[in-house]
Design an enzyme around this catalytic site. Structure first.
Site, PDB file in Angstrom:
ATOM      1  N   HIS A 176       0.847  -1.066  -0.085  1.00  0.00           N
ATOM      2  CA  HIS A 176      -0.039  -0.022  -0.203  1.00  0.00           C
ATOM      3  C   HIS A 176       0.698   1.423  -0.101  1.00  0.00           C
ATOM      4  CE1 HIS A 176      -3.595   2.404   1.345  1.00  0.00           C
ATOM      5  NE2 HIS A 176      -2.578   3.173   1.962  1.00  0.00           N
ATOM      6  N   GLU A 177       1.891   1.497   1.083  1.00  0.00           N
ATOM      7  CA  GLU A 177       2.626   2.581   0.828  1.00  0.00           C
ATOM      8  C   GLU A 177       3.770   2.613  -0.281  1.00  0.00           C
ATOM      9  OE1 GLU A 177       2.031   4.847   3.073  1.00  0.00           O
ATOM     10  OE2 GLU A 177       0.682   3.694   4.289  1.00  0.00           O
ATOM     11  N   HIS A 216       3.331   6.832  -6.715  1.00  0.00           N
ATOM     12  CA  HIS A 216       2.512   8.028  -7.141  1.00  0.00           C
ATOM     13  C   HIS A 216       3.494   9.330  -7.111  1.00  0.00           C
ATOM     14  CE1 HIS A 216      -1.156  10.776  -6.209  1.00  0.00           C
ATOM     15  NE2 HIS A 216      -0.568  11.208  -7.158  1.00  0.00           N
ATOM     16  N   HIS A 271       1.588   4.693  -2.805  1.00  0.00           N
ATOM     17  CA  HIS A 271       1.768   6.111  -2.694  1.00  0.00           C
ATOM     18  C   HIS A 271       3.292   6.453  -3.215  1.00  0.00           C
ATOM     19  CE1 HIS A 271      -1.551   6.889  -0.369  1.00  0.00           C
ATOM     20  NE2 HIS A 271      -1.294   6.037   0.487  1.00  0.00           N
TER      21      HIS A 271
END
Length: 527
Positions: A467-468, A474, A471
């Site tokens: 998940h991280e 991104h 980010h």
């Protein structure tokens, strides 16, 4: 401060990685003061222009301004969130009202607002591309939302409120961290922790040793109340102790009690919202988010609430029907008996998966492998580059064609100086205008085992890492001209989309088969 401060000159390291090996805490505040002054001069140069506002004489220099402050702030706040020593916390407490006052000096600058409002009013007459047009719209919207159109008396009060709120927020975070550390639960005997894996016991023993409690076991608390170990501990009293400690943070009547701080934050937020023309703080916050109104948020939550509550009641009935379940059933029992139901009903034992989720293999052969398959990225560890803590690792990333993309820093392990939870932040964001490449950081709070022991992750921790890293991708892939849009600078209620997309690959066969191997035998998970 002398000009040779490592904070005041661009770093000579690849991608402009800060010289953490040369930065000392006492250098931060003087660097901030110089950066504030430089930023104010840059804004003054814009507002003193006598000619009519244009994109080139207003927006471009505005986007160039504050580069030094941006560099110093990102360098400091990376440390203050992940390695907040007593000295760093004292600096942050002093800095909070100063940073708030400076931000208001820029956002509430009447002369700057007039120029930006003029551009906004004439957008249809200007020859701007989509990014330029949106940039002008966002600056106008954000300054208006911040209170730039208020009269001087209202601005003065607003600045006072913002400074006090900045101080209170910093105090809240400091006290939460202190109370979380103080409430770490000490156990005298490993038998009290029956059900934990060997790696988890090793981490608890190491945490005790680090606190001078040789021979004991310390369970440090997570940011969220439902500690992961509650699913595994067979001793109900041990589960209760951990849950009670988690629930009591910030409300024990001690020096770190946060209740009065929180009440003042709520009161001042309400006053600020009214000053800015909104009925509530929620109305103020959602006004510039995707949801737009609190009513829209509430409507969505109400659609979810009834089926969620019904589902929770069904789950509780199933848990209480489990052989051996206590009566009355308590919050600290929920996760433990959920695992029992999962095992008997679905033949799944998530705790037994840990040996297949060794952290290094998950990172290299899972997270990085998926990014290589999807985007052609290549990762090279840079042990030669300095970091803010010995546990932090640095990876240089190249695109499929060999071109440089940026740096990725991973700070995996928990420590008393790190705030709870998991997050991604940027030390530098890509911007064509400033010529910057991205540097991104992932922070997790995985318990660190004793030296020589493997770090075996839970499925939840594997999910968090993927998940991280979503980010992080991104932040790495964002390609913009203007720094205002750099990194993950999107609406808060959209920013979780890329991270959730990256979770898709955790159980994707081609990825799972590559990383889910037993740390001792190499046996694949599905064997």
């Amino acid at each position: 401060m002398t000009s040779d401060s490592p904070l005041l000159a661009p770093s000579d390291l690849p991608y402009g990685l800060p010289r953490y090996d040369r930065i000392t805490p006492e250098q931060y505040l003087p660097a901030f003061e110089q950066a504030f002054a430089e930023h104010r001069r840059e804004i003054g140069n814009i507002t003193r222009v006598r000619s009519m506002a244009t994109f080139e004489n207003t927006m471009v220099p505005l986007e160039r301004s504050g580069a030094l402050l941006d560099r110093v702030a990102r360098t400091f706040y990376t440390v203050s969130s992940a390695d907040a020593t007593d000295e760093i916390q004292r600096i942050e407490e002093q800095l909070a009202p100063l940073m708030s006052a400076h931000e208001d000096a820029i956002r509430l600058d009447g002369a700057l607002y007039v120029r930006i409002a003029h551009l906004h009013e004439n957008l249809d007459r200007l020859d701007l591309d989509d990014e330029q047009r949106y940039l002008a719209q966002r600056h106008y919207t954000e300054m208006t939302h911040a209170g730039a159109a208020l009269d001087e008396a209202a601005k003065t009060r607003l600045t006072e409120l913002n400074q006090r709120l900045a101080t209170l927020t910093t105090t809240f975070e400091k006290q939460l961290l202190a109370d979380t550390n103080d409430l770490a639960v000490v156990f005298d005997d490993a038998a009290e922790l029956d059900g934990l894996s060997e790696g988890a016991l090793s981490a608890a023993a190491q945490a005790a040793t680090d606190r001078g409690l040789e021979g004991k076991y310390v369970i440090t608390l997570t940011l969220f109340t439902g500690h992961p170990y509650l699913a595994n501990l067979t001793n109900r009293d041990s589960r209760r102790k951990i849950m009670d400690a988690s629930r009591s943070r910030g409300s024990r009547g001690n020096a770190d009690d946060n209740r009065a701080t929180l009440l003042e934050i709520v009161r001042l937020r309400a006053e600020r919202a009214r000053l800015l023309g909104f009925s509530t703080h929620a109305e103020y916050i959602t006004d510039d988010q995707t949801a737009r109104t609190p009513e829209a948020v509430e409507a969505m939550l109400r659609r979810l609430a009834s089926p969620a509550a019904a589902n929770a009641r069904r789950e509780q009935e199933a848990l209480q029907a489990t052989p051996g379940a206590p009566d009355p059933f308590a919050a600290h029992d929920w996760a433990f008996y959920t695992e029992k139901v999962r095992a008997t009903t679905y033949d799944i034992d998530t705790a037994a998966l840990r040996p297949w989720f060794e952290a290094e293999r998950v990172l290299q052969d899972g997270v990085f492998h998926a990014a290589s398959l999807l985007y052609g990225l290549r990762f090279t560890e840079r042990r030669d580059l300095p970091t803010y803590h010995p546990d932090v690792r640095v990876f240089e990333i190249h695109n499929e064609d060999g071109s440089a993309l940026g740096l990725y820093l991973l700070d995996l392990y928990t420590r008393d100086t790190k705030r709870g939870g998991a997050w991604m932040n940027s030390i530098a964001v890509q911007s064509e205008l400033r010529g910057h490449a991205p540097i991104v950081v992932n922070n997790l709070n995985v318990p660190k085992p004793a030296a020589g022991k493997p770090t075996l992750l839970s499925l939840d921790e594997v999910t968090t890492l993927f998940h991280e890293f979503g980010h992080a991708l991104h932040g790495l892939f964002a390609t913009v001209t203007y720094p205002h849009f750099g990194g993950t600078a999107v609406f808060r209620d959209f920013v979780e989309f890329p991270s959730q997309v990256n979770e898709m690959w955790i159980l994707w066969a081609e990825v799972l088969d590559n990383y889910a191997r037993h740390f001792e035998t190499g046996e694949p998970l599905d064997a």
